[in-house]
Design an enzyme around this catalytic site. Sequence first.
Site, PDB file in Angstrom:
ATOM      1  N   ASP A  18      19.903  35.938  71.363  1.00 26.41           N
ATOM      2  CA  ASP A  18      21.175  36.549  71.929  1.00 26.41           C
ATOM      3  C   ASP A  18      22.410  35.968  71.140  1.00 26.41           C
ATOM      4  O   ASP A  18      22.730  34.675  71.172  1.00 26.41           O
ATOM      5  CB  ASP A  18      21.258  36.264  73.452  1.00 26.41           C
ATOM      6  N   TYR A  23      31.446  39.046  69.492  1.00 27.21           N
ATOM      7  CA  TYR A  23      32.869  39.646  68.891  1.00 27.21           C
ATOM      8  C   TYR A  23      33.691  38.719  68.432  1.00 27.21           C
ATOM      9  O   TYR A  23      34.273  38.519  67.538  1.00 27.21           O
ATOM     10  CB  TYR A  23      33.443  40.636  69.754  1.00 27.21           C
ATOM     11  N   ARG A  60      36.360  30.070  78.349  1.00 31.31           N
ATOM     12  CA  ARG A  60      35.618  30.461  79.480  1.00 31.31           C
ATOM     13  C   ARG A  60      36.045  29.340  80.168  1.00 31.31           C
ATOM     14  O   ARG A  60      35.998  29.207  81.639  1.00 31.31           O
ATOM     15  CB  ARG A  60      34.145  30.584  79.335  1.00 31.31           C
ATOM     16  N   ASP A 120      23.971  43.063  69.727  1.00 32.82           N
ATOM     17  CA  ASP A 120      23.960  41.389  69.443  1.00 32.82           C
ATOM     18  C   ASP A 120      23.005  40.767  70.042  1.00 32.82           C
ATOM     19  O   ASP A 120      22.699  39.747  70.165  1.00 32.82           O
ATOM     20  CB  ASP A 120      25.238  40.820  70.132  1.00 32.82           C
ATOM     21  N   GLU A 121      21.710  41.554  70.181  1.00 31.94           N
ATOM     22  CA  GLU A 121      20.674  40.846  70.989  1.00 31.94           C
ATOM     23  C   GLU A 121      19.422  41.568  70.183  1.00 31.94           C
ATOM     24  O   GLU A 121      19.221  42.859  69.887  1.00 31.94           O
ATOM     25  CB  GLU A 121      20.305  41.551  72.349  1.00 31.94           C
TER      26      GLU A 121
END
Length: 642
Positions: A18, A23, A60, A120-121
């Site tokens: 992952d 992005y 985050r 994206d995985e």
Amino acid sequence: MPVARPEPQDARVIAHVDMDCFYVQVEQRKQPNLRGVPTAVVQYNSWKGGGLIAVGYEARKFGVKRSMRGDEAKKVCPDLQLVQVPVARGKADLNLYRNAGSEVVSILATEGRCERASIDEVYLDLTDAAESMLLETPPELLDELSDEALRSHVLGITGGEDDRRKNVKQWLCQTDADHRDKLLACGAIIVAQLRSKVLEETEFTCSAGIAHNKMLAKLASAMHKPAQQTVVPSSSVKDLLATFPVKKMKQLGGKLGSALQSELGVNTVGDLLHFPEEKLQEHYGINTGSWLWNIARGINGEEVEGRILPKSHGCGKTFPGPQALKTIASVEHWLNQLSEELSERIQTDFDRNKRVAHSLTLHARAYNANELDSQRKFPSKSCTLRYGTAKIQEDAKKLFDSGLRDFLGSQNSGWRVTSLSVAASKIFDTPPGTCSILKFFQAKNPSSSLSNVSNEFVEDDVAASPSGSRSYITAKEDEHLRELNCGETSDNNATPHQNITVQRNGKSNKKAKDKGTASILQFFSGSNSASAEQGCNEFSVDRAPVPPDRIGSESYPELTQQGSHTLEEHNSKGGIPHPAHTAQRSDSWVLDIGDIDPSVLDELPLEIQKEVRGWIRPSKRPNTAKRGSSIVHYFSSARSSQ
DNA sequence: TCCGCTCAATCG
DNA sequence: CCGATTGAG
């Protein structure tokens, strides 16, 4: 609904990889000054600062969340750098990220089977590679393990922070372990290496989970982010799942997970263990019930599909609130934009991967302006896809019109369209060919005089040539053609096929002669009986417009209305005619290919190839020799008999 | 009817 | 089989 699959008896090594806030990483690579600073990616920004679709780890920490608005995010993190998704044709353009994802996949796909699960995985089945490593260079014999491997997290390996690394090293190298654990250790080492390679070659970090099935690997990859990997030995599964929230399981994040909570009081995966399989089946159906029962026990037999390309391409845009479209003109404008992007994308797919799409679908959402209720759905519509921007635009409009008529029914009131999308699906590989004949159709190009040139050639040279029943031409003929060729492959993907003219087999094709222009379609259009008599390769072709004189007598596989075999049937079921039926002139159709060597396709100009290949669809049942036999089947049998 | 844009899978 | 629905990220 999820479905239970039998789990293979032999232990597999499955990894889920992952990308970390993908992005954002892509933007940071492009703009290195953004590295290390709180960053998020937004699409659009005029309304409340746009919507966040990716948030970097620095951001985050401030509590910035995906799906916040840009303005909102700036409040909790004033220094946040907001990068906008590129815009093309008035809509978000994700190609930058798609291409970056492809970079990663091309590295990850080098080891074992690789499934692109999203942009994206990926999932990897590393069973073979791990088995090989265990046989040839088992971890305990390795001089030294990579740092990345040693940084692995192994569930169940307790870690006082300092000695965790030591314990992990021990676990990776243990010689007296369960075979299954040893395989996972090898998997971890391989994945560590792959992740390092990804970082080296793309500058992107990723996280990974290594386990015996997809479900567990997926869980594990999210446990330690970013840029870390987690191993799930069988012995750790029970404890892991016991407290794991059901809602966080893949497939249980929606209504099904909520139903489990409200109906059965199940909050963790472990809670599921108390219910017998039959009970779960009663509530959620046979398949889903068994799936749930298995999930509770860490059992998941889903295979890693070997697929690194998408099965469909879609382009859409929403028109929220006051932006809702209310005129045909505005809908057409946006359909044009979306179709243009779609056309470009399937074009690229063909150029890069030699794949052609067969189906075009239009989706929309709409409501009635004056009705208060207005819960009605705008129906999806699909038709056979024709290559060329203009054709896609045209067909999309017709599909929309058809959908709008259904949507409005009898009444006529002010409608509002809140979203539009077009998608290309049923994408097939085009088989590689071997033979090289037919430079042939390179007599091409679009500009006005062209059709004359090629017609001339066809009638004077091919039809009259000594090629007899050959369906291909000689080198000399080929040369001649090359002279007629206008040069560069056209960038005009709307090259009308009516301009490409040739006559088949030197036989007189009445219609073609009469009209003075035989199309490439007609070239391929032998009568069914003729090709049957000759007992040669017969190909069913499913997309050409139906000639008027055949209506009512032939079957029309290209019609999308379920179970319809004639135009009348189709229409009586409320189907719409294929856009091509009304759009095309009658000088272009084809039903079957007679004794044509299909490798001729390889020599066609790409534009033409795409169109021609687009008419041909592999048959579900290759054995139906007469009518279902496909060009694909031909190729595979031809190859195997070589 | 302001979480947008994509994708995949299942099922009637 | 198409079209609807669900779900993921």
